[in-house]
Design a protein around this motif. Sequence first.
Motif, PDB file in Angstrom:
ATOM      1  N   THR A   1     -10.882  -3.408   4.078  1.00  0.00           N
ATOM      2  CA  THR A   1      -9.444  -2.894   3.440  1.00  0.00           C
ATOM      3  C   THR A   1      -9.067  -3.888   2.461  1.00  0.00           C
ATOM      4  O   THR A   1      -9.857  -4.866   2.317  1.00  0.00           O
ATOM      5  CB  THR A   1      -8.372  -2.545   4.433  1.00  0.00           C
ATOM      6  OG1 THR A   1      -7.427  -1.576   3.643  1.00  0.00           O
ATOM      7  CG2 THR A   1      -7.905  -3.602   5.238  1.00  0.00           C
ATOM      8  N   THR A   2      -8.127  -3.597   1.731  1.00  0.00           N
ATOM      9  CA  THR A   2      -7.444  -4.467   0.731  1.00  0.00           C
ATOM     10  C   THR A   2      -6.218  -4.688   1.104  1.00  0.00           C
ATOM     11  O   THR A   2      -5.500  -3.687   1.577  1.00  0.00           O
ATOM     12  CB  THR A   2      -7.651  -3.832  -0.764  1.00  0.00           C
ATOM     13  OG1 THR A   2      -6.942  -2.710  -0.954  1.00  0.00           O
ATOM     14  CG2 THR A   2      -9.184  -3.681  -1.319  1.00  0.00           C
ATOM     15  N   VAL A   3      -5.652  -5.683   0.609  1.00  0.00           N
ATOM     16  CA  VAL A   3      -4.290  -6.242   1.005  1.00  0.00           C
ATOM     17  C   VAL A   3      -3.631  -6.860  -0.490  1.00  0.00           C
ATOM     18  O   VAL A   3      -4.629  -7.481  -1.297  1.00  0.00           O
ATOM     19  CB  VAL A   3      -4.010  -7.284   1.980  1.00  0.00           C
ATOM     20  CG1 VAL A   3      -4.352  -6.483   3.410  1.00  0.00           C
ATOM     21  CG2 VAL A   3      -5.050  -8.447   1.862  1.00  0.00           C
ATOM     22  N   GLY A   4      -2.565  -6.348  -0.789  1.00  0.00           N
ATOM     23  CA  GLY A   4      -1.830  -6.877  -1.817  1.00  0.00           C
ATOM     24  C   GLY A   4      -1.608  -8.361  -1.653  1.00  0.00           C
ATOM     25  O   GLY A   4      -0.943  -8.734  -0.743  1.00  0.00           O
TER      26      GLY A   4
ATOM     27  N   GLY B   1      15.980   8.672  -0.873  1.00  0.00           N
ATOM     28  CA  GLY B   1      15.567   7.640  -0.178  1.00  0.00           C
ATOM     29  C   GLY B   1      14.983   6.591  -0.882  1.00  0.00           C
ATOM     30  O   GLY B   1      14.609   5.381  -0.460  1.00  0.00           O
ATOM     31  N   ASN B   2      14.545   6.863  -2.124  1.00  0.00           N
ATOM     32  CA  ASN B   2      13.726   5.714  -2.837  1.00  0.00           C
ATOM     33  C   ASN B   2      14.441   5.281  -4.291  1.00  0.00           C
ATOM     34  O   ASN B   2      13.837   4.945  -5.025  1.00  0.00           O
ATOM     35  CB  ASN B   2      12.322   6.354  -3.236  1.00  0.00           C
ATOM     36  CG  ASN B   2      12.295   7.422  -4.192  1.00  0.00           C
ATOM     37  OD1 ASN B   2      13.270   8.046  -4.557  1.00  0.00           O
ATOM     38  ND2 ASN B   2      10.998   8.232  -4.019  1.00  0.00           N
ATOM     39  N   THR B   3      15.803   5.543  -3.939  1.00  0.00           N
ATOM     40  CA  THR B   3      16.786   4.963  -5.166  1.00  0.00           C
ATOM     41  C   THR B   3      17.154   3.481  -4.883  1.00  0.00           C
ATOM     42  O   THR B   3      16.888   3.050  -3.794  1.00  0.00           O
ATOM     43  CB  THR B   3      18.059   5.895  -5.211  1.00  0.00           C
ATOM     44  OG1 THR B   3      18.707   5.523  -4.022  1.00  0.00           O
ATOM     45  CG2 THR B   3      17.712   7.401  -5.610  1.00  0.00           C
ATOM     46  N   ALA B   4      17.533   2.984  -5.995  1.00  0.00           N
ATOM     47  CA  ALA B   4      17.886   1.665  -5.825  1.00  0.00           C
ATOM     48  C   ALA B   4      18.967   1.294  -4.970  1.00  0.00           C
ATOM     49  O   ALA B   4      19.101   0.582  -4.102  1.00  0.00           O
ATOM     50  CB  ALA B   4      18.182   1.130  -7.314  1.00  0.00           C
ATOM     51  N   ALA B   5      19.930   2.190  -4.652  1.00  0.00           N
ATOM     52  CA  ALA B   5      21.260   2.294  -4.090  1.00  0.00           C
ATOM     53  C   ALA B   5      20.793   2.360  -2.629  1.00  0.00           C
ATOM     54  O   ALA B   5      21.556   1.560  -1.708  1.00  0.00           O
ATOM     55  CB  ALA B   5      22.326   3.317  -4.385  1.00  0.00           C
TER      56      ALA B   5
ATOM     57  N   PRO C   1      11.400  -1.343  -6.173  1.00  0.00           N
ATOM     58  CA  PRO C   1      10.296  -1.729  -5.125  1.00  0.00           C
ATOM     59  C   PRO C   1       9.582  -0.270  -4.896  1.00  0.00           C
ATOM     60  O   PRO C   1       8.428  -0.337  -4.311  1.00  0.00           O
ATOM     61  CB  PRO C   1      11.332  -2.140  -3.986  1.00  0.00           C
ATOM     62  CG  PRO C   1      12.674  -2.525  -4.611  1.00  0.00           C
ATOM     63  CD  PRO C   1      12.825  -1.897  -5.802  1.00  0.00           C
ATOM     64  N   ALA C   2      10.362   0.928  -5.032  1.00  0.00           N
ATOM     65  CA  ALA C   2       9.437   1.986  -4.610  1.00  0.00           C
ATOM     66  C   ALA C   2       8.689   2.293  -5.749  1.00  0.00           C
ATOM     67  O   ALA C   2       7.542   2.499  -5.878  1.00  0.00           O
ATOM     68  CB  ALA C   2      10.588   3.303  -4.979  1.00  0.00           C
ATOM     69  N   MET C   3       8.771   1.999  -7.028  1.00  0.00           N
ATOM     70  CA  MET C   3       7.696   1.745  -8.161  1.00  0.00           C
ATOM     71  C   MET C   3       6.667   1.026  -7.868  1.00  0.00           C
ATOM     72  O   MET C   3       5.450   1.268  -7.793  1.00  0.00           O
ATOM     73  CB  MET C   3       8.286   1.740  -9.237  1.00  0.00           C
ATOM     74  CG  MET C   3       7.387   1.527 -10.829  1.00  0.00           C
ATOM     75  SD  MET C   3       7.802   1.170 -11.993  1.00  0.00           S
ATOM     76  CE  MET C   3       8.082  -0.707 -12.098  1.00  0.00           C
ATOM     77  N   VAL C   4       6.757  -0.054  -7.316  1.00  0.00           N
ATOM     78  CA  VAL C   4       6.005  -1.266  -7.070  1.00  0.00           C
ATOM     79  C   VAL C   4       4.853  -0.676  -5.727  1.00  0.00           C
ATOM     80  O   VAL C   4       3.543  -0.717  -5.950  1.00  0.00           O
ATOM     81  CB  VAL C   4       6.433  -2.535  -6.656  1.00  0.00           C
ATOM     82  CG1 VAL C   4       5.471  -3.693  -5.904  1.00  0.00           C
ATOM     83  CG2 VAL C   4       7.043  -3.432  -7.940  1.00  0.00           C
ATOM     84  N   ALA C   5       5.714  -0.006  -4.844  1.00  0.00           N
ATOM     85  CA  ALA C   5       5.105   0.422  -3.769  1.00  0.00           C
ATOM     86  C   ALA C   5       4.128   1.406  -4.051  1.00  0.00           C
ATOM     87  O   ALA C   5       2.893   1.742  -3.566  1.00  0.00           O
ATOM     88  CB  ALA C   5       5.813   0.846  -2.645  1.00  0.00           C
ATOM     89  N   LEU C   6       4.489   2.321  -5.386  1.00  0.00           N
ATOM     90  CA  LEU C   6       3.643   3.520  -5.736  1.00  0.00           C
ATOM     91  C   LEU C   6       2.378   3.003  -6.331  1.00  0.00           C
ATOM     92  O   LEU C   6       1.336   3.400  -6.424  1.00  0.00           O
ATOM     93  CB  LEU C   6       4.412   4.380  -6.344  1.00  0.00           C
ATOM     94  CG  LEU C   6       4.004   5.841  -6.850  1.00  0.00           C
ATOM     95  CD1 LEU C   6       3.732   6.387  -5.615  1.00  0.00           C
ATOM     96  CD2 LEU C   6       4.788   6.693  -7.790  1.00  0.00           C
ATOM     97  N   MET C   7       2.663   1.972  -7.090  1.00  0.00           N
ATOM     98  CA  MET C   7       1.437   1.256  -7.962  1.00  0.00           C
ATOM     99  C   MET C   7       0.503   0.619  -7.134  1.00  0.00           C
ATOM    100  O   MET C   7      -0.755   0.605  -7.099  1.00  0.00           O
ATOM    101  CB  MET C   7       2.091   0.198  -8.784  1.00  0.00           C
ATOM    102  CG  MET C   7       2.837   0.458 -10.053  1.00  0.00           C
ATOM    103  SD  MET C   7       3.725  -0.816 -10.859  1.00  0.00           S
ATOM    104  CE  MET C   7       4.312   0.164 -12.279  1.00  0.00           C
ATOM    105  N   GLU C   8       0.887   0.114  -5.777  1.00  0.00           N
ATOM    106  CA  GLU C   8       0.247  -0.752  -4.802  1.00  0.00           C
ATOM    107  C   GLU C   8      -0.712   0.303  -4.162  1.00  0.00           C
ATOM    108  O   GLU C   8      -1.932   0.281  -3.956  1.00  0.00           O
ATOM    109  CB  GLU C   8       0.751  -1.334  -3.800  1.00  0.00           C
ATOM    110  CG  GLU C   8       1.354  -2.839  -4.313  1.00  0.00           C
ATOM    111  CD  GLU C   8       1.739  -3.748  -3.107  1.00  0.00           C
ATOM    112  OE1 GLU C   8       0.927  -4.366  -2.386  1.00  0.00           O
ATOM    113  OE2 GLU C   8       2.880  -3.565  -2.491  1.00  0.00           O
ATOM    114  N   ASN C   9      -0.063   1.501  -4.170  1.00  0.00           N
ATOM    115  CA  ASN C   9      -0.781   2.520  -3.196  1.00  0.00           C
ATOM    116  C   ASN C   9      -1.943   3.275  -4.134  1.00  0.00           C
ATOM    117  O   ASN C   9      -3.017   3.272  -3.615  1.00  0.00           O
ATOM    118  CB  ASN C   9       0.136   3.974  -2.907  1.00  0.00           C
ATOM    119  CG  ASN C   9      -0.581   4.716  -1.777  1.00  0.00           C
ATOM    120  OD1 ASN C   9      -0.992   5.866  -2.717  1.00  0.00           O
ATOM    121  ND2 ASN C   9      -0.730   4.787  -0.891  1.00  0.00           N
TER     122      ASN C   9
END
Length: 173
Positions: free
Chosen positions: A106-109, A66-70, A83-91
């Motif tokens: 709260t905070t927003v990116g 589910g979190n692969t580029a494909a 995008p999955a790596m970016v979401a992990l960093m944002e979290n």
Amino acid sequence: IVPLRKINFRLDRRRLGMAQMDLALLPACTIFATKVIIYRKNETRKTIIMLEKGLSARSAATVAAGNTAAAMGSGDLAVFATPAMVALMENAAMTAVAGELPEGATTVGSEMNVTHIKPSGLGAETTATAVLAEVEGRKLTFNVGARDAEGLIGEGIHVRYIVDREKFMAKVK
């Protein structure tokens, strides 16, 4: 500790609670190298939020279908999607400061500048780390990085803003 600079501020003593009354007597506030004071306007008072540079957190994920580029449409390979790596960093960045914010905030990116250095295959355990590097009013800047068992897979800079949840969501239609 040597002060970096002084910021003058006025507090409305009539609107402050007892716990904040001593702060109203201060003519100025000094920002030191390790602590920064942020002011957030509230309907009835000014709330002082102290955030320290260096606050950090980690978020982890296992590379799965589910979190692969494909799967995410950012590529056609079965590797950890950018995008999955970016979401992990944002979290990780959100989590780093969440416990220090007052109720209702709260905070927003708002900005992400990241380099995805190397791929991580299915089953790889990835971890993102965010460290608060700079505070400018409501603007928070983080150094972010992601690793797997073989080393660094991505790094960059992430900017978030402190917002009031209700006011922010009122703008959404």
